[in-house]
Structures are given as C-alpha cells and as structure tokens.
Design an enzyme around this catalytic site. Structure first.
Site, mmCIF file in Angstrom:
data_model
loop_
_atom_site.group_PDB
_atom_site.id
_atom_site.type_symbol
_atom_site.label_atom_id
_atom_site.label_comp_id
_atom_site.label_asym_id
_atom_site.label_seq_id
_atom_site.Cartn_x
_atom_site.Cartn_y
_atom_site.Cartn_z
ATOM 1 N NE ARG A 184 -50.163 33.553 89.838
ATOM 2 C CZ ARG A 184 -50.876 33.917 90.833
ATOM 3 N NH1 ARG A 184 -52.077 33.986 90.723
ATOM 4 N NH2 ARG A 184 -50.442 34.414 91.943
ATOM 5 C CE1 TYR A 189 -47.526 16.171 70.992
ATOM 6 C CE2 TYR A 189 -48.390 16.388 73.436
ATOM 7 C CZ TYR A 189 -47.138 16.489 72.406
ATOM 8 O OH TYR A 189 -46.099 16.828 72.715
ATOM 9 C CG ASP A 217 -55.026 19.040 70.398
ATOM 10 O OD1 ASP A 217 -54.951 19.798 69.609
ATOM 11 O OD2 ASP A 217 -54.234 18.437 71.257
ATOM 12 C CE LYS A 231 -46.272 21.173 68.940
ATOM 13 N NZ LYS A 231 -47.262 20.109 69.568
HETATM 14 C C1 LIG Z 1 -47.504 19.259 70.715
HETATM 15 C C2 LIG Z 1 -49.065 19.040 70.856
HETATM 16 C C3 LIG Z 1 -49.486 19.245 72.023
HETATM 17 C C4 LIG Z 1 -48.856 19.749 73.389
HETATM 18 O O1 LIG Z 1 -48.471 20.889 73.117
HETATM 19 P P1 LIG Z 1 -47.045 21.423 73.999
HETATM 20 O O2 LIG Z 1 -47.203 23.105 73.590
HETATM 21 O O3 LIG Z 1 -45.840 20.786 73.416
HETATM 22 O O4 LIG Z 1 -47.204 21.405 75.461
HETATM 23 C C5 LIG Z 1 -50.947 18.932 72.267
HETATM 24 N N1 LIG Z 1 -51.494 18.495 71.124
HETATM 25 C C6 LIG Z 1 -51.115 18.309 69.972
HETATM 26 C C7 LIG Z 1 -52.007 17.737 68.910
HETATM 27 C C8 LIG Z 1 -49.704 18.754 69.753
HETATM 28 O O5 LIG Z 1 -49.327 18.497 68.453
#
Ligand SMILES: *Cc1c(COP(=O)(O)O)cnc(C)c1O
Length: 382
Positions: A46, A98, A170, A195
C-alpha cells in the site's frame, strides 16, 4: 528526450537481475526489512510497490511533474485530492465536468463540511467572481465533459494563485500528449487511467501528478492513509498503454476531426461540439494549449430531436458500442442525459447545457469510413 521516447524508456529501464526489456510484475504485498525498525526502499505494497512506482515515474516524466501517484480509479485520485481540504474550505469546480466528480463533490465532500460551487470556467470573470476567501481549490476539465468546452488553463492558474488557491486539472480527455497543465501553471493534474492511459478498456485506474514536492508529500500521506492505490497488474497494463499513447491519441484525434467535420454538415445535426472545428468558441485557446492540434478524440453533437430520438440513435449503431467510458481503441457512443451525467440533478443538467438530444462519441482506432457509415446507418432509424 522526446515525449514518445520517454513514454517507452522512463520507468522502463531493463531489469537489473535478468536483463528483461520489460519490467517484471511485482505482486508481493510485503518486503523483508534489513533489520527491526530499519526500512528499505519498499516495505508494504500500500505504501509503495515497484511496479506502481515504475508507472508513476513514467507519468511524472510525461506530465513534466516532480512525482505522480497511481490510484485504484480516477475517482480515488480525485478523492485523494479532495483530502487536501478540511471543513469550511471551498472548492470551485467547472460546470462541464465528469458526472462522478459532481457526485463526489456534492454528495461526499459536502458531508465533511467542504463547500462546493460550480462555475462556467470558460468565463474568467465568473471564475474570479465565484472565488471566496475560503476557496482553496479550483478544479477544471479541458476539454470539458460532455460539451467539450475549452478552459484557459494558464489564465485559471493565474486567478487561482492570486487568491492563494491551487489549480487542479482533470486532464483525462486531453492526455499529456495534447496538453500538459503543469507546464501551463496548474498545481495538480489528474487522470482517469481507465481511459486513454490504459487505452484498451481492460483496467480501472487513476493518477495524480504534481510539480511541487511538498504537495506530493501531502497527497502521498492521504493516499497511504486512505488506501486507494492502484494494484500492480493495472500498473503493469498502464505502463504498457503509455508506450503507445501518443500514436493512439494522434490517430484517434485525426479520425475524430474528420467525423466532426462530416457531422457538422449533416442536416439531422443541430450542433457539433469539437474544439478542432474553427467555429468552436474555444478553438483559439485549444490551438494554444493543445499544441496547435490535434484536438482529441472525444466529440459530442446535438441531434435535431429530443430525448427519444437521441436514445434511438445511440441504440442503433454497431461499431460505436453503447457504453460509458471512453479513450480506448474501440469506439463508444452514449447519451449523457441518461448515462454518464445521470448523476447530475435534472435541473443542473439543463442549467449547464446538457441537452437531452446530446450524444457523446469516443472515437477509437477503427477506420474513418467504417465509423462514418455506422453513424449514417443510425441517422436512418430517426
Ligand atoms: C472516467 C472519468 C473520471 C473517473 O475515473 P474512473 O476511473 O472511472 O474512476 C474522471 N474524470 C473524467 C473526465 C473521466 O472521464
């Protein structure tokens, strides 16, 4: 070294024990210590794991940061960033964000007494006006989700810093191939590694990257204390994904631009949201902050029609598979109002311009001609 070279070589130095050109996968939960009360480089997975550490060093290099942290999911990464805040602090977040971030801020962070406001971050005067003396964090996405709005990252950094707040970005949609927020003044970059970084729809993961070592220390403390770490197998897959990130993103973006151009002249389409189109309101900023293009592989468009027509459309494609998520080699289609942004209150969806007829595409690596025909077929069912 150039980006593409670092993506392959930083964090992927050959294995000292065997000469293997791919780093081994370390599954161990714990590590033998040199003596009682003496600590080696790793002690418990961890707190640190060699496979995760290798990925973190590649990510830090690609985002021009001093260090990175890898998480079990994108949401775990955002949750860790929110762990910097305490009761009474205020987060100012973009309105084109998101759906899960919206939910975390409004339904979880708010329980700890953190105040949340959403603002249209494409309008700097509104951003400035929404900052309060309690604002500690400005949280933005560019391109935004699902309307692909473009926010000026450098200008937001300037506003945030003038008010002693941090800027978090983000950057899941842009990837470090197209935009590197830390170079533009941001303090913290976040990715859903699920992604583009993973890129193959076969893992869930997240990351934070920062340029200030003391901020890294603070985030590391929160991560280690709360435990939302990325597992070694996912870290291994992410490291592999990063090696092809630049070619995937550039090729997928090229196809996205072609589709956006075609859709914008289609008579069943009311509007196309894609920052690569010259009439997109954020096009000039996108040119600057996305290295002149390409402009990413996400796009959305509004049908001439309502909820029912959009629902019929997204259910009628074959190559574009009906699923949330994005950024992988296979193309996906979805209806934000009923899927990715269903966690928004209906009134907030309307207020923030997420129309019922809006359709979001994640353009994959398939041939343009096949994807275009697939969409043309779906127009046929309207
Ligand atoms: C998918 C996504 C998230 C969240 O990520 P997870 O891996 O699904 O927890 C946050 N921001 C954006 C822009 C995303 O596309």
């Amino acid at each position: 070294m150039h980006f593409k070279t670092r993506a392959i070589h930083v964090g992927n130095e050959k294995c000292a024990a065997t000469g293997a050109v791919v780093r081994p996968l370390h599954l161990a939960a714990t590590y033998v210590q040199p003596g009682a009360g003496e600590w080696g480089e790793f002690d418990y997975s961890r707190s640190g794991n060699p496979t995760r550490a290798a990925l973190e060093s590649t990510l830090a290099s690609l985002e021009a940061g001093c260090g990175a942290l890898a998480f079990a999911s994108g949401m775990a990464a955002i949750h860790c960033a929110m762990g910097l805040l305490k009761a009474g602090d205020h987060v100012l977040a973009g309105s084109d964000i998101y759906g899960g971030t919206y939910r975390l801020l409004h339904k979880i962070s708010s329980r700890a007494g953190i105040q949340v406001t959403l603002v249209d971050t494409t309008d700097l005067a509104s951003v400035e006006a929404a900052i309060t003396p309690a604002t500690r964090l400005l949280w933005i996405e560019s391109p935004g989700n699902p309307r692909l709005t473009i926010t000026d990252i450098g200008a937001c950094a300037e506003v945030a810093h003038r008010h002693d707040a941090l800027l978090g970005v983000d950057s899941t949609f842009a990837t470090p191939v197209l935009t590197r927020p830390l170079e533009l003044g941001a303090d913290l970059v976040m990715h859903s590694a699920t992604k583009y970084i993973g890129g193959h729809s076969d893992l869930v993961g997240g990351a934070l990257v920062v340029r200030d070592p003391s901020l890294w220390d603070e985030l590391y403390f929160v991560q280690n204390a709360t435990g939302g770490i990325m597992g070694p197998w996912e870290a291994f897959l992410c490291s592999r994904g990063l090696k092809t990130l630049a070619v995937r993103v550039c090729e997928q973006s090229r196809t996205a631009l072609e589709l956006a151009t075609w859709l914008s002249s289609h008579d069943r389409v009311a509007r196309v949201h894609y920052p690569g189109l010259p009439d997109h309101p954020g096009h000039d900023i996108a040119r600057r902050q996305m290295e002149g293009g390409p402009f990413g592989a996400m796009l959305s468009f509004e049908l001439r029609g309502e909820f029912a027509e959009a629902k019929r459309f997204v259910e009628a494609t074959h190559l574009f598979q009906l699923a949330v998520s994005l950024g992988a080699v296979e193309s996906l289609i979805e209806q934000p109002a009923s899927m990715s942004h269903a966690s928004y209150d209906a009134a907030d969806r309307k207020k923030h311009g997420i129309a019922d007829g809006l359709i979001r595409l994640s353009v994959g690596l398939e041939a343009y001609e096949d994807l275009q025909q697939d969409l043309e077929g779906a127009f046929g069912v309207l």
